[in-house]
Write a protein that holds these residues in place. Structure first.
Motif, PDB file in Angstrom:
ATOM      1  N   UNK A 230      16.886 -32.245 -27.747  1.00 34.37           N
ATOM      2  CA  UNK A 230      16.526 -31.967 -29.134  1.00 34.37           C
ATOM      3  C   UNK A 230      16.901 -33.145 -30.022  1.00 34.37           C
ATOM      4  N   UNK A 231      16.164 -33.271 -31.118  1.00 31.07           N
ATOM      5  CA  UNK A 231      16.458 -34.271 -32.142  1.00 31.07           C
ATOM      6  C   UNK A 231      16.310 -33.619 -33.511  1.00 31.07           C
ATOM      7  N   UNK A 232      16.983 -34.200 -34.480  1.00 32.57           N
ATOM      8  CA  UNK A 232      16.804 -33.740 -35.847  1.00 32.57           C
ATOM      9  C   UNK A 232      15.533 -34.353 -36.418  1.00 32.57           C
ATOM     10  N   UNK A 233      14.774 -33.551 -37.161  1.00 34.72           N
ATOM     11  CA  UNK A 233      13.546 -34.053 -37.758  1.00 34.72           C
ATOM     12  C   UNK A 233      12.381 -33.109 -37.506  1.00 34.72           C
ATOM     13  N   UNK A 234      11.170 -33.648 -37.637  1.00 32.41           N
ATOM     14  CA  UNK A 234       9.965 -32.840 -37.536  1.00 32.41           C
ATOM     15  C   UNK A 234       9.118 -33.165 -36.315  1.00 32.41           C
ATOM     16  N   UNK A 235       9.567 -34.086 -35.489  1.00 34.16           N
ATOM     17  CA  UNK A 235       8.789 -34.378 -34.279  1.00 34.16           C
ATOM     18  C   UNK A 235       9.724 -34.767 -33.138  1.00 34.16           C
ATOM     19  N   UNK A 236       9.212 -34.639 -31.927  1.00 38.06           N
ATOM     20  CA  UNK A 236       9.923 -35.006 -30.708  1.00 38.06           C
ATOM     21  C   UNK A 236       8.926 -35.694 -29.783  1.00 38.06           C
ATOM     22  N   UNK A 237       9.289 -36.887 -29.306  1.00 37.90           N
ATOM     23  CA  UNK A 237       8.437 -37.644 -28.389  1.00 37.90           C
ATOM     24  C   UNK A 237       9.165 -37.826 -27.068  1.00 37.90           C
ATOM     25  N   UNK A 238       8.539 -37.400 -25.966  1.00 43.14           N
ATOM     26  CA  UNK A 238       9.148 -37.655 -24.664  1.00 43.14           C
ATOM     27  C   UNK A 238       8.073 -38.033 -23.662  1.00 43.14           C
ATOM     28  N   UNK A 239       8.528 -38.617 -22.545  1.00 38.30           N
ATOM     29  CA  UNK A 239       7.634 -39.061 -21.489  1.00 38.30           C
ATOM     30  C   UNK A 239       8.129 -38.513 -20.152  1.00 38.30           C
ATOM     31  N   UNK A 240       7.220 -37.993 -19.366  1.00 41.18           N
ATOM     32  CA  UNK A 240       7.516 -37.587 -17.996  1.00 41.18           C
ATOM     33  C   UNK A 240       7.021 -38.701 -17.078  1.00 41.18           C
ATOM     34  N   UNK A 241       7.899 -39.137 -16.171  1.00 35.29           N
ATOM     35  CA  UNK A 241       7.630 -40.292 -15.316  1.00 35.29           C
ATOM     36  C   UNK A 241       7.541 -39.821 -13.865  1.00 35.29           C
ATOM     37  N   UNK A 242       6.455 -40.181 -13.190  1.00 31.55           N
ATOM     38  CA  UNK A 242       6.209 -39.731 -11.819  1.00 31.55           C
ATOM     39  C   UNK A 242       6.986 -40.541 -10.809  1.00 31.55           C
ATOM     40  N   UNK A 243       7.169 -39.971  -9.611  1.00 34.41           N
ATOM     41  CA  UNK A 243       7.767 -40.610  -8.453  1.00 34.41           C
ATOM     42  C   UNK A 243       6.695 -41.141  -7.508  1.00 34.41           C
ATOM     43  N   UNK A 244       6.707 -40.705  -6.239  1.00 33.33           N
ATOM     44  CA  UNK A 244       7.329 -39.465  -5.771  1.00 33.33           C
ATOM     45  C   UNK A 244       8.824 -39.556  -5.464  1.00 33.33           C
ATOM     46  N   UNK A 245       9.351 -40.762  -5.246  1.00 35.55           N
ATOM     47  CA  UNK A 245      10.772 -40.888  -4.934  1.00 35.55           C
ATOM     48  C   UNK A 245      11.531 -41.300  -6.189  1.00 35.55           C
ATOM     49  N   UNK A 246      12.856 -41.109  -6.225  1.00 29.23           N
ATOM     50  CA  UNK A 246      13.630 -41.617  -7.364  1.00 29.23           C
ATOM     51  C   UNK A 246      13.448 -43.115  -7.578  1.00 29.23           C
ATOM     52  N   UNK A 247      13.318 -43.883  -6.504  1.00 26.16           N
ATOM     53  CA  UNK A 247      13.087 -45.315  -6.660  1.00 26.16           C
ATOM     54  C   UNK A 247      11.760 -45.584  -7.350  1.00 26.16           C
ATOM     55  N   UNK A 248      10.729 -44.815  -7.020  1.00 29.87           N
ATOM     56  CA  UNK A 248       9.438 -44.970  -7.691  1.00 29.87           C
ATOM     57  C   UNK A 248       9.537 -44.610  -9.174  1.00 29.87           C
ATOM     58  N   UNK A 249      10.331 -43.587  -9.482  1.00 27.48           N
ATOM     59  CA  UNK A 249      10.544 -43.222 -10.885  1.00 27.48           C
ATOM     60  C   UNK A 249      11.150 -44.396 -11.637  1.00 27.48           C
ATOM     61  N   UNK A 250      12.173 -45.043 -11.066  1.00 30.45           N
ATOM     62  CA  UNK A 250      12.803 -46.179 -11.735  1.00 30.45           C
ATOM     63  C   UNK A 250      11.832 -47.337 -11.886  1.00 30.45           C
ATOM     64  N   UNK A 251      10.976 -47.554 -10.899  1.00 31.49           N
ATOM     65  CA  UNK A 251       9.984 -48.621 -11.029  1.00 31.49           C
ATOM     66  C   UNK A 251       9.089 -48.378 -12.233  1.00 31.49           C
ATOM     67  N   UNK A 252       8.623 -47.145 -12.383  1.00 33.95           N
ATOM     68  CA  UNK A 252       7.744 -46.839 -13.509  1.00 33.95           C
ATOM     69  C   UNK A 252       8.502 -46.853 -14.837  1.00 33.95           C
ATOM     70  N   UNK A 253       9.700 -46.285 -14.833  1.00 35.06           N
ATOM     71  CA  UNK A 253      10.476 -46.232 -16.074  1.00 35.06           C
ATOM     72  C   UNK A 253      10.819 -47.637 -16.578  1.00 35.06           C
TER      73      UNK A 253
END
Length: 762
Positions: A230-253
């Motif tokens: 949660x954040x204070x304010x009127x909007x929230x921006x988030x991103x979901x990052x795919x894998x399939x492995x944790x290492x792949x997630x870090x590559x994309x992030x």
């Protein structure tokens, strides 16, 4: 932040609006916008006095989906924002029928229900990773009229979450409440110097909440089956990052938030510090350096901590003439000894410094809303804060550092940057004070790192930084901050480093022996082994020196052994450093990163993989007992050649000159020919150490050579081991090691060549 009293009720004074249904879908310009009333629409009258939640889906890069939740959209933008590397050509698709809408980028999809209650699933290859449920999104107004937006994403059975920056408490985030707010809290509290609003799941996805200000995470606490942010304010921006492995997630992030810069080879050597409040001058410094050389202890960098400047004058970047009357001459003499020099700095300007009046007059220091220079007495009397949102202030500050570089300094320890005020202050560029609190560290480290790149070259720039946030990995190296000199603090430091690595940071260090207090000789020796099997290695303390002979003679022997070991591993470490730069993978890797499907390994926080081939389990026990876990296969002790079988836990006792450090089954470890420095030709005289290679297996070894890499391919076929090389003109050899670590077969070659040796019989 919590909003509920149990599962059913809100806390007193809280009201919440939630999306109930999707009333309209807009598709175009590579995005999907969903208009979601906060109540049922039974007739036209229900559209009156009915707030609407707007949810917008985007994709900044392949395999990354952005979600923006908004209430009122007419507010002026607040800055700074995280700097993201987006792909304007990213391919997305939308499929829609009466019941569902699916928005896809690469392997990742968001599936939104259209025919009933609000719900959104995130899927990869048809498998649901996490979901936003009918009660997940909330527009909250508290009893004081403040507005907040929260999202809650589901946590699956047996799922573990990691990250959120360099955190020193329990390694698995499940069950924790975390606010991403940089603080100078040491390593023994739940505060953190490096807060990163990104968490990673062992189910193969990550979530990045793109808000530099305070983000409140309730990881299985407000609702045990969900992660709320949660954040204070009127909007929230988030991103979901795919894998399939944790290492792949870090590559994309890290592709999205930035990859770590290259660091020079010399930075991987041993750093020795004056320590913080100790007495020292050039004679003291010289005695330390000569003492290291006399004892054959390889040393690469000497660091001058705070008191190289005059007391009450930090930071004016003027050497204390009482102790250092000839800085250029001293630095030249250190360079003649083959050393690089690091100098401590911070972004605070003491009132007694001549720079204070200069900075105040020219508007280079942070101002109050009334127009005065913001000041306080913490750390330095009457200090002000450099306003890095002012380009002229950046130029002014870095010009003072350039003088030090011209004198012969090579690197800067960019200390502090966490104590940034948020009330009653005005930044030069109008930045929101709440958002600047964490982001300040980014501007501070960026200013210094870019100066080093300009003055020393991009491949020679290196910091020793304490504070950071998302994207801070672009300006390495970072160290763990103020830890105590105990085994407990050594373990908490490791947890912090592994957590930071799962938050996108490629390099990490810590104060060998601990910072506060003086370590027991046993603690020091155990920490030396850990420190020299870390990305970067620094001997540093607070009120006492950290030269090994201050403890005992065995400490000297242990330091020599592990420093030489690290120097010999530079062909391997240089490849790991290259992977940090190109893939965003940390050099020190939590077990979950390499073995995400081994349920016994994913939560282990007392050991790590140094890259993909070497497992390190520091000893945290005064009597030398170590418990460590080995994944499946036959692992070989790096120092002794002894074999251990996995999967399973082992408990063994080690002397101060050893620890559990094992080479992965099937790995071929490249070892260099130089033991007294890290910056050498890593290919010249290279030895390829083969321990376990099954019949029919093949191993590939890459060693960077400038922009390119030399490559060896080793293939075992029955009783023969064939080795081919390319990309090198240097001599090299391959050695098969026996059960005691002794060579049982070997062959030599030069350049791009092939050789075959007989595999020793079992």
């Amino acid at each position: 932040m919590r909003f509920t009293d149990g599962y059913w009720q809100l806390l007193p004074g809280m009201t919440v609006l939630r999306p109930k249904v999707v009333e309209q879908v807009e598709v175009g310009d590579g995005r999907v916008r969903l208009h979601c009333p906060t109540g049922p629409l039974r007739h036209r009258g229900d559209t009156l006095n009915r707030p609407v939640v707007t949810v917008t889906l985007t994709s900044p890069a392949e395999g990354v989906l952005g979600v923006r939740i908004e209430h009122f959209t007419g507010l002026r933008p607040r800055h700074p924002e995280f700097e993201l590397v987006t792909d304007p050509e990213v391919a997305t698709s939308v499929e829609q029928d009466e019941q569902t809408l699916t928005f896809t980028s690469g392997p990742l999809s968001a599936r939104v229900g259209l025919g009933g209650e609000w719900g959104m699933d995130f899927l990869a290859d048809g498998r649901v990773l996490t979901s936003s449920t009918p009660r997940s999104i909330g527009l909250v107004t508290d009893g004081e009229g403040r507005h907040h937006v929260h999202e809650q994403l589901t946590i699956g059975v047996g799922e573990h979450l990691f990250g959120l920056g360099e955190r020193f408490g329990p390694f698995v985030r499940n069950g924790q409440s975390v606010d991403t707010w940089n603080a100078d809290g040491g390593t023994s509290s739940d505060q953190a110097y490096k807060n990163v609003p990104f968490y990673l799941s062992d189910r193969g996805y990550g979530v990045f909440v793109a808000h530099p200000e305070r983000v409140g995470f309730e990881v299985g606490t407000e609702v045990v089956s969900r992660t709320q942010f949660s954040v204070e304010g009127q909007h929230l921006q988030y991103y979901v990052v795919a894998g399939p492995t944790p290492a792949d997630v870090l590559r994309r992030y890290t592709r999205l938030t930035g990859r770590p810069a290259a660091v020079p080879d010399w930075s991987f050597g041993l750093w020795l510090s004056t320590s913080f409040t100790t007495e020292y001058d050039e004679a003291t410094v010289t005695s330390f350096i000569d003492g290291m050389r006399e004892r054959e202890l390889p040393l690469s960098v000497f660091h001058f901590d705070c008191f190289w400047m005059r007391q009450f004058h930090w930071c004016d970047f003027v050497w204390d003439p009482a102790t250092f009357p000839d800085p250029p001459g001293m630095l030249a003499r250190l360079r003649e000894k083959g050393l690089r020099v690091s100098a401590w700095i911070n972004p605070y300007i003491a009132q007694r410094s001549e720079l204070f009046a200069e900075g105040a007059e020219n508007g280079y220091l942070l101002r109050t809303t009334e127009g005065d220079v913001w000041q306080w007495d913490m750390w330095q009397a009457g200090m002000g804060l450099v306003d890095f949102t002012n380009p002229d202030a950046v130029e002014w500050y870095t010009s003072k550092l350039k003088t030090l570089l011209d004198q012969g300094v090579d690197a800067f320890k960019t200390d502090f940057g966490e104590r940034i005020p948020t009330e009653g202050v005005r930044w030069h560029d109008g930045s929101d004070p709440q958002r600047m609190h964490n982001w300040y560290a980014q501007l501070y480290n960026q200013a210094v790192h870019e100066l080093l790149e300009r003055q020393r070259g991009k491949d020679q720039a290196v910091l020793f930084a304490r504070s950071a946030t998302a994207g801070g990995q672009r300006f390495p190296v970072h160290w763990g901050g103020d830890c105590e000199s105990t085994f407990v603090s050594m373990a908490e430091s490791l947890r912090g480093g592994l957590s930071l690595g799962l938050s996108g940071f490629g390099y990490w260090s810590h104060d060998i022996g601990g910072f506060e207090g003086t370590p027991d000789p046993t603690v020091f020796k155990r920490w030396v082994a850990f420190g020299l099997l870390s990305s970067h290695s620094r001997l540093h303390g607070s009120s006492s020196y950290r030269v090994p002979w201050a403890f005992d003679e065995e400490a000297v022997d242990v330091t020599r052994r592990f420093t030489r070991l690290k120097m010999s591993l530079m062909p391997y470490l240089s490849r790991l450093a290259r992977e940090a730069q190109t893939d965003g993978l940390p050099m020190m890797r939590a077990m979950v990163l390499q073995y995400p499907h081994d349920k016994a390994a994913v939560t282990v926080d007392t050991q790590y993989m140094l890259g993909d081939d070497v497992l390190v389990a520091p000893v945290f026990d005064a009597d030398g007992w170590a418990d460590y876990y080995l994944p499946a296969g036959t692992w070989t002790h790096l120092l002794t050649g002894e074999k251990r079988q996995g999967p399973g836990w082992h408990r063994e006792q080690y002397g101060n000159d050893s620890l559990p450090v094992f080479v992965r089954p099937g790995a071929v470890l490249p070892r260099g020919a130089v033991l007294d420095r890290p910056d050498y030709d890593h290919v010249d005289g290279l030895t390829l150490e083969v321990r376990e290679l099954a019949d029919g297996e093949q191993a590939v070894v890459d060693v960077p050579t400038g922009e390119d890499a030399a490559r060896w391919v080793l293939t075992r076929t029955g009783g023969a081991l064939t080795v081919t090389a390319r990309g090198t003109q240097q001599p090299w050899r391959v050695v098969v090691l026996g059960a005691g670590g002794e060579p049982v077969a070997e062959a030599s070659a030069t350049g791009a060549a092939a050789t075959t040796l007989t595999w020793p019989p079992a």
